[in-house]
Design a protein around this motif. Structure first.
Motif, PDB file in Angstrom:
ATOM      1  N   ASN A 252       0.822  -1.143   0.118  1.00 48.22           N
ATOM      2  CA  ASN A 252       0.095   0.003  -0.082  1.00 48.22           C
ATOM      3  C   ASN A 252       0.729   1.157  -0.005  1.00 48.22           C
ATOM      4  O   ASN A 252       1.500   1.755   0.959  1.00 48.22           O
ATOM      5  CB  ASN A 252      -1.100  -0.076   1.217  1.00 48.22           C
ATOM      6  CG  ASN A 252      -1.885   1.289   1.379  1.00 48.22           C
ATOM      7  OD1 ASN A 252      -1.863   2.231   0.337  1.00 48.22           O
ATOM      8  ND2 ASN A 252      -2.539   1.396   2.379  1.00 48.22           N
ATOM      9  N   PRO A 253       0.935   2.070  -0.998  1.00 48.80           N
ATOM     10  CA  PRO A 253       1.740   3.191  -1.082  1.00 48.80           C
ATOM     11  C   PRO A 253       1.361   4.221  -0.142  1.00 48.80           C
ATOM     12  O   PRO A 253       2.397   5.013   0.282  1.00 48.80           O
ATOM     13  CB  PRO A 253       1.584   3.718  -2.612  1.00 48.80           C
ATOM     14  CG  PRO A 253       0.894   2.414  -3.239  1.00 48.80           C
ATOM     15  CD  PRO A 253       0.060   1.648  -2.349  1.00 48.80           C
ATOM     16  N   ASP A 254       0.122   4.182   0.485  1.00 43.32           N
ATOM     17  CA  ASP A 254      -0.045   5.283   1.525  1.00 43.32           C
ATOM     18  C   ASP A 254       0.406   4.843   2.693  1.00 43.32           C
ATOM     19  O   ASP A 254       0.642   5.739   3.552  1.00 43.32           O
ATOM     20  CB  ASP A 254      -1.679   5.091   1.741  1.00 43.32           C
ATOM     21  CG  ASP A 254      -2.280   6.052   0.385  1.00 43.32           C
ATOM     22  OD1 ASP A 254      -1.764   6.785  -0.245  1.00 43.32           O
ATOM     23  OD2 ASP A 254      -3.602   5.492   0.283  1.00 43.32           O
TER      24      ASP A 254
ATOM     25  N   PRO B 124       7.168   4.825   2.956  1.00 42.42           N
ATOM     26  CA  PRO B 124       7.886   6.147   2.616  1.00 42.42           C
ATOM     27  C   PRO B 124       8.127   6.504   1.221  1.00 42.42           C
ATOM     28  O   PRO B 124       8.101   7.456   0.732  1.00 42.42           O
ATOM     29  CB  PRO B 124       9.045   5.798   3.253  1.00 42.42           C
ATOM     30  CG  PRO B 124       8.741   4.792   4.472  1.00 42.42           C
ATOM     31  CD  PRO B 124       7.555   3.957   3.886  1.00 42.42           C
ATOM     32  N   VAL B 125       8.505   5.366   0.380  1.00 39.96           N
ATOM     33  CA  VAL B 125       8.604   5.432  -1.066  1.00 39.96           C
ATOM     34  C   VAL B 125       7.456   5.862  -1.798  1.00 39.96           C
ATOM     35  O   VAL B 125       7.482   6.975  -2.595  1.00 39.96           O
ATOM     36  CB  VAL B 125       9.007   4.202  -1.810  1.00 39.96           C
ATOM     37  CG1 VAL B 125       9.447   4.426  -3.267  1.00 39.96           C
ATOM     38  CG2 VAL B 125      10.417   3.787  -1.076  1.00 39.96           C
ATOM     39  N   GLY B 126       6.331   5.690  -1.220  1.00 37.85           N
ATOM     40  CA  GLY B 126       5.042   6.033  -1.805  1.00 37.85           C
ATOM     41  C   GLY B 126       4.797   7.668  -1.361  1.00 37.85           C
ATOM     42  O   GLY B 126       4.398   8.504  -2.127  1.00 37.85           O
TER      43      GLY B 126
ATOM     44  N   GLU C 226      11.796  -1.646  -8.728  1.00 35.27           N
ATOM     45  CA  GLU C 226      11.472  -1.039  -9.953  1.00 35.27           C
ATOM     46  C   GLU C 226      10.594   0.481  -9.322  1.00 35.27           C
ATOM     47  O   GLU C 226      10.987   1.484  -9.719  1.00 35.27           O
ATOM     48  CB  GLU C 226      10.239  -1.597 -10.628  1.00 35.27           C
ATOM     49  CG  GLU C 226       9.982  -1.267 -12.187  1.00 35.27           C
ATOM     50  CD  GLU C 226       9.093  -2.341 -12.717  1.00 35.27           C
ATOM     51  OE1 GLU C 226       8.370  -3.198 -12.022  1.00 35.27           O
ATOM     52  OE2 GLU C 226       8.937  -2.002 -13.922  1.00 35.27           O
ATOM     53  N   CYS C 227       9.946   0.387  -8.394  1.00 30.15           N
ATOM     54  CA  CYS C 227       9.114   1.391  -7.895  1.00 30.15           C
ATOM     55  C   CYS C 227      10.154   2.427  -7.411  1.00 30.15           C
ATOM     56  O   CYS C 227       9.963   3.681  -7.754  1.00 30.15           O
ATOM     57  CB  CYS C 227       8.326   0.965  -6.782  1.00 30.15           C
ATOM     58  SG  CYS C 227       7.263   2.266  -6.122  1.00 30.15           S
ATOM     59  N   LYS C 228      11.178   2.053  -6.670  1.00 36.15           N
ATOM     60  CA  LYS C 228      12.117   3.081  -6.209  1.00 36.15           C
ATOM     61  C   LYS C 228      13.033   3.554  -7.288  1.00 36.15           C
ATOM     62  O   LYS C 228      13.344   4.811  -7.041  1.00 36.15           O
ATOM     63  CB  LYS C 228      13.079   2.089  -5.231  1.00 36.15           C
ATOM     64  CG  LYS C 228      12.610   1.705  -3.909  1.00 36.15           C
ATOM     65  CD  LYS C 228      13.542   1.134  -3.083  1.00 36.15           C
ATOM     66  CE  LYS C 228      13.060   0.767  -1.539  1.00 36.15           C
ATOM     67  NZ  LYS C 228      14.111  -0.052  -0.801  1.00 36.15           N
TER      68      LYS C 228
HETATM   69  S1  SF4 Z   1       8.254   0.794  -2.602  1.00 34.21           S
HETATM   70 FE1  SF4 Z   1       6.577   1.119  -4.160  1.00 34.21          FE
HETATM   71  S2  SF4 Z   1       6.018  -1.051  -4.605  1.00 34.21           S
HETATM   72 FE2  SF4 Z   1       7.113  -1.141  -2.569  1.00 34.21          FE
HETATM   73  S3  SF4 Z   1       5.945  -1.081  -1.000  1.00 34.21           S
HETATM   74 FE3  SF4 Z   1       6.392   1.056  -1.444  1.00 34.21          FE
HETATM   75  S4  SF4 Z   1       4.974   1.848  -2.698  1.00 34.21           S
HETATM   76 FE4  SF4 Z   1       4.747  -0.360  -2.792  1.00 34.21          FE
END
Ligand code: SF4
Length: 345
Positions: free
Chosen positions: A239-241, A244-246, A274-276
């Motif tokens: 959950n991106p919410d 911290p990266v979210g 990938e998201c980071k």
């Molecule tokens: S880094 Fe991106 S994919 Fe991983 S938990 Fe956080 S928001 Fe989700």
């Protein structure tokens, strides 16, 4: 000049020179300052005397840190053509007004400032039982009032300081006549910016991303950043919410990337690496132009120093006019006056 005769409202803000700035400083203040330049007449001070209120024992880095802060400011887009960028200690009127204001400020007002109590309790490695530390909100009041500042952009924890400045201005005006406008706080609503360990980004936590970090460093720091703890395996949805990266994405990424993050994270369609990477892309996009602008000043720091000197000269002029008004109101002008019949008794 009274505040009403100024064409634009005047803003005063500043930062202590404590080293290189990080993304938290940018999001919390600097980004806002850059935007304010077009709307307000801005005075931005490198608050080197304020650095002494807590770090008085070793002053060896203050001057170099002041220059570094200016480099970061100029890189972020503060423009000496639009704003007055200066060093506090180069404008001695701050000290003179601080002294005059300290004469009229009741001790109780200073002892109840929330940050005073908090820092006395939290900072154990330095002796903050000093006159200078207790009086730093008076110095802040002088910083603002010496320019007859109308507006002070602040975070929530600084609102009390501006309120104190208003009280001090009122007290001065009450004793001696109307000299100082009462400045207004302009609350900067800064989004929550986590550091790499998920806590608030702060130099003291060692979790910062610096405005000067080159791309490989940004990417490396992002790789170690904590994520949603529920996503243990690649196949676990997240959950991106609560990640911290979210939070970084919410501040720095565009809508399209955000949509991919929400969809991919919740469905476990993407991995955190990938998201980071996408978050790092957004940061690099923000920081690259700043670092390019900074290069010119890094190659020739004298240019930045010259800007600070020219800004300090302008600041001294404005401050001198205010001090003339303050001295006149107090009956303490520098000009000769004939003795009065009562002989000054
Ligand atoms: S880094 Fe991106 S994919 Fe991983 S938990 Fe956080 S928001 Fe989700």
């Amino acid at each position: 000049m009274t505040s009403s005769s100024k064409s634009r409202k005047r803003v005063l803000s500043g930062m202590r020179p404590t080293g290189k700035l990080h993304l938290g400083n940018y999001v919390g203040a600097l980004d806002n300052w850059v935007r304010m330049q077009d709307e307000y007449e801005c005075y931005f001070e490198v608050a080197d005397w304020h650095a002494l209120t807590t770090d008085y024992a070793d002053t060896s880095r203050v001057k170099q840190n002041s220059l570094q802060v200016a480099l970061d400011w100029l890189a972020a887009g503060l423009d000496p053509e639009k704003s007055v960028i200066f060093i506090q200690s180069h404008v001695p009127a701050h000290a003179e007004l601080h002294l005059l204001l300290s004469m009229i400020t009741p001790l109780g007002w200073l002892e109840r400032v929330p940050t005073y109590k908090e820092q006395r309790e939290n900072i154990q490695d330095k002796d903050l039982g000093t006159y200078g530390f207790l009086g730093y909100p008076v110095l802040q009041a002088a910083d603002i009032l010496v320019y007859k500042g109308d507006v002070v952009p602040v975070g929530e924890d600084q609102v009390a300081h501006v309120e104190l400045t208003r009280e001090i201005a009122r007290r001065f005006n009450g004793f001696y006549g109307d000299v100082f406008p009462e400045p207004q706080s302009l609350l900067t609503i800064a989004p929550k910016l986590p550091g790499t360990d998920g806590r608030k980004m702060s130099k003291s936590y060692g979790n910062t991303i610096l405005l000067t970090d080159p791309e490989p460093v940004v990417r490396r720091k992002l790789k170690t950043m904590v994520t949603d703890p529920a996503r243990v395996r690649r196949s676990d949805p997240g959950n991106p919410d609560v990640c911290p990266v979210g939070d970084l994405h919410k501040i720095f990424s565009g809508k399209e990337t955000m949509a991919k993050v929400y969809e991919g994270c919740r469905s476990a369609g993407i991995g955190c690496i990938e998201c980071k990477g996408w978050a790092a892309d957004a940061l690099v996009q923000l920081l690259s132009p700043m670092q390019q602008r900074r290069k010119k000043f890094e190659d020739n720091p004298r240019l930045a120093w010259d800007i600070l000197e020219a800004g300090s000269e302008r600041a001294r002029k404005t401050a001198a006019a205010t001090m003339d008004d303050a001295r006149a109101a107090m009956g303490m002008t520098l000009a000769y006056e004939k003795p009065k019949p009562d002989g000054g008794q």
